[in-house]
Structures are given as C-alpha cells and as structure tokens.
Design an enzyme around this catalytic site. Structure first.
Site, PDB file in Angstrom:
ATOM      1  N   GLU A 229       0.821  -1.214   0.000  1.00  0.00           N
ATOM      2  CA  GLU A 229       0.000   0.000   0.000  1.00  0.00           C
ATOM      3  C   GLU A 229       0.850   1.257   0.000  1.00  0.00           C
ATOM      4  OE1 GLU A 229      -3.580  -2.070   2.619  1.00  0.00           O
ATOM      5  OE2 GLU A 229      -1.957  -1.014   3.612  1.00  0.00           O
TER       6      GLU A 229
ATOM      7  N   GLU B 142     -11.588  -4.517  -2.657  1.00  0.00           N
ATOM      8  CA  GLU B 142     -10.973  -5.632  -1.951  1.00  0.00           C
ATOM      9  C   GLU B 142     -11.529  -5.697  -0.538  1.00  0.00           C
ATOM     10  OE1 GLU B 142      -6.640  -6.505  -2.652  1.00  0.00           O
ATOM     11  OE2 GLU B 142      -6.543  -6.034  -0.518  1.00  0.00           O
TER      12      GLU B 142
END
Length: 555
Positions: free
Chosen positions: A263, A464
């Site tokens: 991320e 997600e």
C-alpha cells in the site's frame, strides 16, 4: 543492466510548505489520463472540503438504495448534465494463497491448486490475483531473477481459462522466520540494511521497521550501487521481458507495490497489527526519523525559514494506544495538527509519500507502455478514527486527511495522471457493526470519500475485502459499495479482488454464497476469459468443487 535513475528532484519549500489549502467549497476539473480516455458526457463536480468531517459522516452520501437518492445527491453536490443509466456487471478475481511459491521458486500443492482453479471457473470468476514477491524472485543476488514458480502459475491459470492480475510485492510479509507466511526482503537488501540501518523506516523511539525500504532514500545508491527506485524499475523491466508474450493476453493487470502490505503508506504500525488496528484503535507513529527523512525535513524547514521545525516529528502525539483526545497533537479542540507547524509537517510528510508514488508510477508507465495491461496501486483502508476532526491514524500513515482537508483527492489525481487504477480495501465492512465497539470508526465514510475522489478523476477501482468473509451481509455490502462507485458511469470500471482463496471458501454453504455473489456482481454475465490454447485442463463441473474439498481434507 540497471537503468539510469532520473536525476534527484529539488525538494523545495514550495512543494511541501506553501501549497494553498482551501477550507471552502472546491471545484475540481475532470482529470482524464491520456492512456485511459473515456468518452463521458460532460459533467461538473463540486465537492466540499469538509466531505469527511465527523459532522458529515454518514449523511452526505447516498445510500444507493434507488434513483431518487442518487438524483438528490447529484443536485446537492453539483453533478450536472445527462447521465446514461446502464446496468453493467463487474468482474471478480480471487487472490491466491500467499505461500503458493516457496523460497526455492517452486509451486506448492499443485494438485490442490489445479482443482481449486477449476472450481473457480465454475463460479464464473474472471481470474486470479498472483502476488509476486521481490524476496523470492531476486532473493540472493541483485539482478539475478528466478521467475520459475510464477511462470508455472500463469501457465496453469491460462490452461484453466482464467486471467491473471500480478501484484509486484516489494515488501515483507509475515512476522518472522517462524511464520508460515514469512517472506522477507531480498537477502542482499537485508545485508545493506545491516550496514546502514537508516535504510529502514524509523520512529521517534528509534524502532526500525523492516517491511519496506524508507522512501527517504528513494534516489540514493544505497543498494549495492543502485537506488531503491532503480531496483524496483529493474525488477519491473525483467518481469515485463520475461512475461512479454502473456501481457495483455493472460496477464491483464499489474498492481505495483508502493509500501508496507503493498500500500502507498508509511508503516505507522506493523502490518500484522494494522489488520486488527480498528479493534485496538491504534494511533500509529510518524515514520520520519531515519537520517534520509530527517535531512529532507530539515531542508524543507530551512526553505520555509523555520529551522526549528526541521528536527523531527510532532511532540505530544501520544503513543500507539493513547487516546487521541488526550494528546496535544491530535485532540479536536486546540490540537497542534491545526497549527502552522502541524500544517507544515503534515504537508511535508504526506507530500513525500505522494512524491514516492509519483516516482514509481512514472517508471511503471514507461516500462509497461505498449503492453496493453492495466496498472494500479493500492491505498490502505484506515478508518478507525475517521469520525474525529484530526483523523490521527490516517495522518501517521501519510494521508493528510482531516475535517478541513481532503487527503485522497491528490492521490487519485496523481494516479490518474499516469493511467493507474486504484485498489482499496474495506469493502464488506459496515458502520453499524464497527460503531458498536468504536463510535468514531467509519469504514463506509472513508470508502465513500475515496470512491468519490476516484470518480472525479475517472480512474478505475479494484475493490478488496479487508479480511476473509463469507457471510451474506458482507457480500451485500460489497454490492452496495460497488453501486456507489459505478452508478451512472458509461463503462464498467469497477472490479473486485476477493481476499483470499483457502479451504473454507469451498465448504458447501460458503461456496453457495460466494457463487451467488459472483453472479450478482457480474450482472449474470460471464466475464471468464475462456483462454483455449490447447491445454490439458478439461471443462469444469461441480464435481471439481467436491474434489477441492477432498484435496484440502487430505493435504
């Protein structure tokens, strides 16, 4: 051969200290990527900079329950012009187990995997998500790559008629060598960190985080003569050259890792703790104390004429478990996050993260140009202090998002400039459940703000789930949030990555829920690639699901 790194950009006070932040209504022009141009009807967007304030959480967004709600939302927020309403489906991908490829580069449990992929085909799944670990492919020596296991995985997916999304994982996974999911950074990288510990992120207590190389040294030759950015670029180029014949045919997407857990964020707290941080309400720690980050902060403070601001992060920010209202920096009323120093520091801290993402996007765009694959990056779903004015856990992660500032629109704009999509977690989580234990948490509020930023910038979304769920309520929540993003768009730009495939997915009742969800999200359309290249995998049937259950039982 290593590519030449671009010259080090000048990091001036004009970038990190003097950017104007308006607290009034802001109008954003449409930002269309030249590589992803979509012919949309002209629309004008008006978004309040107080969109994510604690006072507006849960009230400024439509619930997507019907056209009247959305039309009311359009009028309230300046959506104008004709919008063609179309029902379009969204494809579903399933993330493969992280431990499928061993350290020696060989695929584990190939028979179970084959049966599992066959079963996914029966469900109408579009493809699989395959994580490619830097610490496995380039494990022992720089520029020596072993793609063997991943080539085998792609070949198997191809024979089954499934597409593949590749995740280039430049981060560590797991807690340590005893963890069955453990994947470290490459051994030669760890050797360099031993020589220069400041390559790792560091907090104010001097604790080092080894999940990802500090972005402060992006442009410095700290990895045996190469910069981290050069190492990432070399890896991406070798991936492109190795899989060239499959790109755009079987491998249709590449997600480029940009930080811990892949991320674009700082490791404000370890990733294994971050997965459950909303239960403990951890604030996180600012990761700006390695010598490279301090040097950048010092230079920015010098340019701003405030040398005393350049020696470290905020004072009075509490600790990992401290109540934010009891801290000098994060408290809502009179907190120093809203003082000149607080604004300067947070602008610099988030600006460095944005610059890191932009550098990688620029490299990836050049490397994958002409391959007909979609590129994307992932943003963390940090929501457990979303209802507070200062949003403390977002600030320590590098997202300068408060009740007075939208921290996600700059990220969406940056990704849009380079033709990147945005992957985000948190789908399936509901405010009504989270607020039972944490009243200031709002996964829905966070996600809606991020999705709206993506809509404004016309960038695709990969949804997600944060944790594996197989309940009807969670699946329904995913459908609701997907409609929030796709409603009124001309083309389907939403897809969903289910995290992740394991034995529980194939249990009878859970499998029924999952297959029903796939059909609902895809609009009953079959997205499956059906890549028939003369492979030896036969057409699938429900008996494959039974075989998977049996295989997992005895493996």
């Amino acid at each position: 051969m290593a590519i030449a790194s671009p010259s080090t950009p000048t990091f001036s006070a004009s970038f990190c200290c003097k950017r104007t932040v308006s607290t009034h209504l802001i109008r954003f022009p449409s930002t269309l990527s030249p590589t992803r141009t979509r012919h949309l009807p002209p629309r004008r967007f008006a978004i309040s900079s107080r969109l994510n304030s604690s006072k507006s959480c849960g009230s400024v967004y439509p619930d997507n329950g019907g056209s009247e709600d959305f039309e009311h939302y359009e009028l309230q927020h300046g959506f104008t012009g004709p919008v063609e309403r179309r029902r379009r489906g969204s494809p579903v991908y399933v993330t493969l187990p992280a431990e499928l490829v061993a350290e020696d580069g060989k695929v584990r449990r190939i028979k179970v995997l084959t049966a599992s992929l066959r079963a996914l085909v029966t469900a109408g799944v579009e493809g699989v998500v395959m994580e490619i670990w830097w610490g496995i492919v380039e494990r022992e020596k720089p520029r020596v790559y072993n793609w063997g296991g991943y080539l085998d995985l792609v070949a198997l997916a191809r024979r089954c008629g499934l597409k593949v999304r590749a995740v280039l994982a430049f981060h560590q996974r797991g807690t340590g060598p005893g963890d069955p999911l453990w994947v470290s950074l490459p051994q030669w990288v760890l050797e360099e960190i031993d020589k220069d510990p400041d390559i790792a992120y560091t907090d104010r207590f001097g604790r080092r985080n080894m999940e990802y190389i500090s972005l402060g040294c992006d442009m410095f030759p700290v990895l045996k003569g190469r910069s981290p950015l050069q190492a990432y670029s070399d890896f991406m180029m070798n991936f492109r050259d190795t899989f060239r014949s499959l790109l755009g045919v079987v491998i249709t997407g590449v997600q480029v890792g940009m930080g811990p857990a892949g991320e674009l964020r700082y490791p404000s707290c370890p990733s294994q703790k971050l997965a459950w941080a909303w239960h403990t309400r951890e604030l996180g720690e600012f990761q700006c104390y390695d010598k490279y980050m301090i040097a950048s902060l010092n230079a920015c403070a010098h340019d701003a004429g405030m040398r005393e601001w350049g020696y470290g992060g905020p004072i009075g920010s509490g600790n990992l478990m401290h109540g934010p209202e009891n801290t000098e920096f994060f408290k809502s009323n009179g907190g120093s996050w809203n003082t000149p120093f607080g604004k300067f520091f947070l602008q610099w801290y988030s600006g460095m993260l944005l610059l890191h993402g932009e550098r990688i996007c620029r490299e990836a765009k050049t490397i994958f140009q002409g391959t007909e694959i979609d590129t994307s990056a992932k943003v963390a779903g940090i929501h457990w202090h979303y209802g507070m004015q200062s949003h403390p856990s977002e600030l320590t992660a590098g997202y300068y998002n408060t009740s007075r500032r939208d921290g996600y629109l700059p990220i969406a704009r940056m990704l849009g400039r380079y033709g990147f999509g945005l992957c985000c977690s948190g789908f399936g989580m509901r405010d009504v459940e989270e607020k039972k234990t944490n009243p200031v948490s709002s996964p829905e509020g966070f996600l809606k703000q991020l999705l709206l930023a993506a809509r404004v910038c016309h960038i695709p979304i990969e949804g997600e789930n944060s944790t594996t769920f197989l309940e009807d309520e969670s699946f329904e929540q995913v459908l609701k949030m997907s409609k929030f993003y796709t409603y009124g768009l001309e083309s389907p730009t939403f897809s969903f990555n289910f995290m992740r495939m394991d034995r529980y997915l194939f249990e009878q009742h859970k499998w029924v829920r999952f297959t029903r969800f796939v059909k609902q999200l895809s609009g009953a359309n079959i997205f499956r690639a059906r890549l028939d290249f003369g492979g030896d995998v036969q057409p699938t049937s429900m008996s494959d699901v039974v075989k998977v259950r049996a295989a997992y039982t005895y493996c």
